[in-house]
Design a protein around this motif. Structure first.
Motif, PDB file in Angstrom:
ATOM      1  N   ALA A 221       0.966  -1.427   0.211  1.00  0.00           N
ATOM      2  CA  ALA A 221      -0.187   0.184  -0.144  1.00  0.00           C
ATOM      3  C   ALA A 221       0.913   1.244   0.016  1.00  0.00           C
ATOM      4  N   LEU A 222       1.994   1.235   0.738  1.00  0.00           N
ATOM      5  CA  LEU A 222       2.801   2.293   0.678  1.00  0.00           C
ATOM      6  C   LEU A 222       3.374   2.736  -0.476  1.00  0.00           C
ATOM      7  N   ILE A 223       3.936   1.633  -1.334  1.00  0.00           N
ATOM      8  CA  ILE A 223       4.771   1.799  -2.616  1.00  0.00           C
ATOM      9  C   ILE A 223       3.660   1.713  -3.699  1.00  0.00           C
ATOM     10  N   GLY A 224       2.559   1.415  -3.602  1.00  0.00           N
ATOM     11  CA  GLY A 224       1.382   1.589  -4.690  1.00  0.00           C
ATOM     12  C   GLY A 224       1.419   0.182  -5.521  1.00  0.00           C
ATOM     13  N   VAL A 225       1.750  -0.952  -4.590  1.00  0.00           N
ATOM     14  CA  VAL A 225       1.969  -2.096  -5.419  1.00  0.00           C
ATOM     15  C   VAL A 225       0.497  -2.923  -5.545  1.00  0.00           C
ATOM     16  N   LYS A 226      -0.065  -3.286  -6.403  1.00  0.00           N
ATOM     17  CA  LYS A 226      -1.535  -3.949  -6.259  1.00  0.00           C
ATOM     18  C   LYS A 226      -1.495  -5.456  -5.850  1.00  0.00           C
ATOM     19  N   SER A 227      -2.488  -5.833  -5.293  1.00  0.00           N
ATOM     20  CA  SER A 227      -2.536  -7.402  -4.953  1.00  0.00           C
ATOM     21  C   SER A 227      -4.155  -7.865  -4.770  1.00  0.00           C
ATOM     22  N   THR A 228      -4.246  -8.897  -4.750  1.00  0.00           N
ATOM     23  CA  THR A 228      -5.871  -9.232  -4.503  1.00  0.00           C
ATOM     24  C   THR A 228      -5.822  -9.250  -2.956  1.00  0.00           C
ATOM     25  N   ALA A 229      -4.829  -9.528  -1.966  1.00  0.00           N
ATOM     26  CA  ALA A 229      -4.827  -9.211  -0.759  1.00  0.00           C
ATOM     27  C   ALA A 229      -5.394  -7.789  -0.298  1.00  0.00           C
ATOM     28  N   ARG A 230      -4.826  -6.672  -1.020  1.00  0.00           N
ATOM     29  CA  ARG A 230      -4.973  -5.396  -0.719  1.00  0.00           C
ATOM     30  C   ARG A 230      -6.613  -5.134  -1.453  1.00  0.00           C
ATOM     31  N   LEU A 231      -6.876  -5.763  -2.463  1.00  0.00           N
ATOM     32  CA  LEU A 231      -8.301  -5.545  -3.105  1.00  0.00           C
ATOM     33  C   LEU A 231      -9.403  -6.146  -2.215  1.00  0.00           C
ATOM     34  N   PHE A 232      -9.226  -7.373  -1.472  1.00  0.00           N
ATOM     35  CA  PHE A 232     -10.035  -7.883  -0.823  1.00  0.00           C
ATOM     36  C   PHE A 232     -10.230  -7.251   0.589  1.00  0.00           C
ATOM     37  N   GLY A 233      -9.184  -7.105   0.960  1.00  0.00           N
ATOM     38  CA  GLY A 233      -9.166  -6.436   2.620  1.00  0.00           C
ATOM     39  C   GLY A 233      -9.876  -7.438   3.650  1.00  0.00           C
ATOM     40  N   ASP A 234     -10.956  -7.012   4.314  1.00  0.00           N
ATOM     41  CA  ASP A 234     -11.515  -7.554   5.297  1.00  0.00           C
ATOM     42  C   ASP A 234     -12.555  -8.858   4.692  1.00  0.00           C
ATOM     43  N   ARG A 235     -12.706  -8.653   3.462  1.00  0.00           N
ATOM     44  CA  ARG A 235     -13.386  -9.548   2.684  1.00  0.00           C
ATOM     45  C   ARG A 235     -12.617 -10.841   2.029  1.00  0.00           C
ATOM     46  N   THR A 236     -11.531 -11.025   2.426  1.00  0.00           N
ATOM     47  CA  THR A 236     -10.459 -11.867   2.214  1.00  0.00           C
ATOM     48  C   THR A 236     -11.242 -13.352   2.187  1.00  0.00           C
ATOM     49  N   PRO A 237     -11.519 -13.689   3.536  1.00  0.00           N
ATOM     50  CA  PRO A 237     -11.931 -15.043   3.803  1.00  0.00           C
ATOM     51  C   PRO A 237     -13.262 -15.390   2.693  1.00  0.00           C
ATOM     52  N   HIS A 238     -14.120 -14.384   2.429  1.00  0.00           N
ATOM     53  CA  HIS A 238     -15.254 -14.647   1.594  1.00  0.00           C
ATOM     54  C   HIS A 238     -14.605 -15.138   0.245  1.00  0.00           C
ATOM     55  N   TRP A 239     -13.689 -14.420  -0.188  1.00  0.00           N
ATOM     56  CA  TRP A 239     -13.152 -14.645  -1.780  1.00  0.00           C
ATOM     57  C   TRP A 239     -12.308 -16.245  -1.594  1.00  0.00           C
ATOM     58  N   LEU A 240     -11.512 -16.288  -0.486  1.00  0.00           N
ATOM     59  CA  LEU A 240     -10.806 -17.670  -0.496  1.00  0.00           C
ATOM     60  C   LEU A 240     -11.713 -18.727  -0.621  1.00  0.00           C
ATOM     61  N   ARG A 241     -12.938 -18.407   0.085  1.00  0.00           N
ATOM     62  CA  ARG A 241     -14.038 -19.694  -0.092  1.00  0.00           C
ATOM     63  C   ARG A 241     -14.437 -19.719  -1.304  1.00  0.00           C
ATOM     64  N   ARG A 242     -14.548 -18.605  -2.294  1.00  0.00           N
ATOM     65  CA  ARG A 242     -15.098 -18.694  -3.466  1.00  0.00           C
ATOM     66  C   ARG A 242     -14.043 -19.523  -4.451  1.00  0.00           C
ATOM     67  N   PHE A 243     -12.732 -19.018  -4.036  1.00  0.00           N
ATOM     68  CA  PHE A 243     -11.678 -19.781  -4.983  1.00  0.00           C
ATOM     69  C   PHE A 243     -11.583 -21.407  -4.573  1.00  0.00           C
ATOM     70  N   LEU A 244     -11.929 -21.568  -3.427  1.00  0.00           N
ATOM     71  CA  LEU A 244     -11.857 -23.079  -2.968  1.00  0.00           C
ATOM     72  C   LEU A 244     -12.939 -23.785  -3.457  1.00  0.00           C
ATOM     73  N   VAL A 245     -14.109 -23.312  -3.578  1.00  0.00           N
ATOM     74  CA  VAL A 245     -15.100 -24.018  -4.323  1.00  0.00           C
ATOM     75  C   VAL A 245     -14.787 -23.999  -5.698  1.00  0.00           C
TER      76      VAL A 245
END
Length: 320
Positions: A221-245
């Motif tokens: 976040a400090l250097i402006g690099v993008k990732s799904t971790a930054r994109l999902f934030g607190d909703r990461t568990p929800h997205w991880l479940r989607r990827f799992l299924v």
């Protein structure tokens, strides 16, 4: 990590496996280059190799035939995975040399820490790539063509985090290519089961690399690099479940498509692969804690076993 400030002086990389063979037994002059290749962190080689073995195992299930050439495909993929993972990581470090110096976890890598020059790293990329190409030339022409095409996503991936919030997709495209290649090396042509298996692998990569990326979320976040971790934030568990299924469903469909003409026992054994892998990923999801960097790294590394489970079940189905 309390030792991070000391390790660069020793030449060790901050997130390397403690006591690894590179830092303890490899010749001193070779260590910086082996660190560039992440030989001190073998999990990446496993994550690149396992989809190859998925593809080979499922191809044998599909055709019902195995030969000594399949043994070479398995061994050749292992050697090639080590070499191409090394080449890809070296290329990644070349393109990220300025970014890595600004991130706590990566500033001890060989280029930003001054152990290796950019020119030396480029030569090392070429050496590893040529050796891997030599292995590729032992496969059939269709697999060779796929192997050459694979260089495109490998070259693009290091730049993805600069222009998209989904760089993990590009990593998945590159890291799971072996499922297509190994299937084709056995069968002589690309098939629908291999494509579905490949898509399952991409979902798996989105799962484990999102977990991994949470280690760097603050620095990114400090250097402006993008990732799904930054994109999902607190909703990461929800997205991880989607990827799992998605991973389990796509792998299951790949198995059904490959084993549609096989016996019920073969089909059931092969379906055990996505079932077991899904449970392993569910356990990881239950232990996910974005505030625990050490725990995130352990979860990421545990995907060696998650990905190895389908290999075991596919092998059992192929032996029936």
């Amino acid at each position: 990590m309390t030792e991070a400030g000391q390790r660069p002086e020793q030449g060790e990389v901050a997130d390397a496996v403690p006591g690894n063979w590179v830092d303890t037994r490899a010749p001193a002059r070779a260590r910086p280059f082996l660190r560039l290749s992440r030989a001190d962190r073998p999990i990446g080689t496993w994550l690149l190799l396992l989809p190859c073995w998925w593809g080979l195992g499922l191809a044998i299930v599909s055709t019902g035939e195995a030969s000594l050439s399949d043994l070479w495909i398995a061994i050749g993929c292992a050697i090639g995975a080590f070499l191409m993972r090394g080449a890809g990581c070296t290329w990644n470090d070349i393109t990220d040399r300025d970014i890595d110096g600004s991130v706590a976890r990566t500033r001890s890598r060989p280029i930003p820490s001054g152990q290796v020059t950019t020119r030396q790293a480029l030569v090392w990329v070429v050496v590893q790539s040529l050796l891997a190409f030599g292995i590729l030339l032992t496969f059939n022409p269709q697999a060779i063509l796929l192997g050459i095409i694979a260089l495109v996503p490998v070259a693009i991936y290091p730049f993805a985090k600069r222009f998209t919030w989904w760089p993990q997709i590009f990593l998945g495209i590159a890291f799971n290519w072996g499922a297509l290649l190994a299937w084709t090396a056995h069968t002589g042509s690309l098939g629908l089961p291999a494509v579905m298996l490949y898509l399952a692998g991409i979902c798996w990569t989105l799962f484990y690399d999102t977990i991994y990326a949470h280690q760097d979320a603050e620095d990114d976040a400090l250097i402006g690099v993008k990732s799904t971790a930054r994109l999902f934030g607190d909703r990461t568990p929800h997205w991880l479940r989607r990827f799992l299924v998605s991973c389990v469903m796509l792998m299951g469909l790949a198995v059904i498509a490959a084993a549609i003409d096989a016996s019920v026992l073969v089909l059931v054994l092969a379906l055990g692969g996505p079932w077991a892998m899904g449970w392993h990923m569910a356990l990881q999801l239950g232990r996910f804690d974005p505030a625990n960097d050490a725990g995130l790294l352990r979860l990421f590394r545990s995907n060696r076993m998650a990905g190895f489970l389908p290999v075991l079940f596919f092998a059992a189905a192929a032996l029936v």
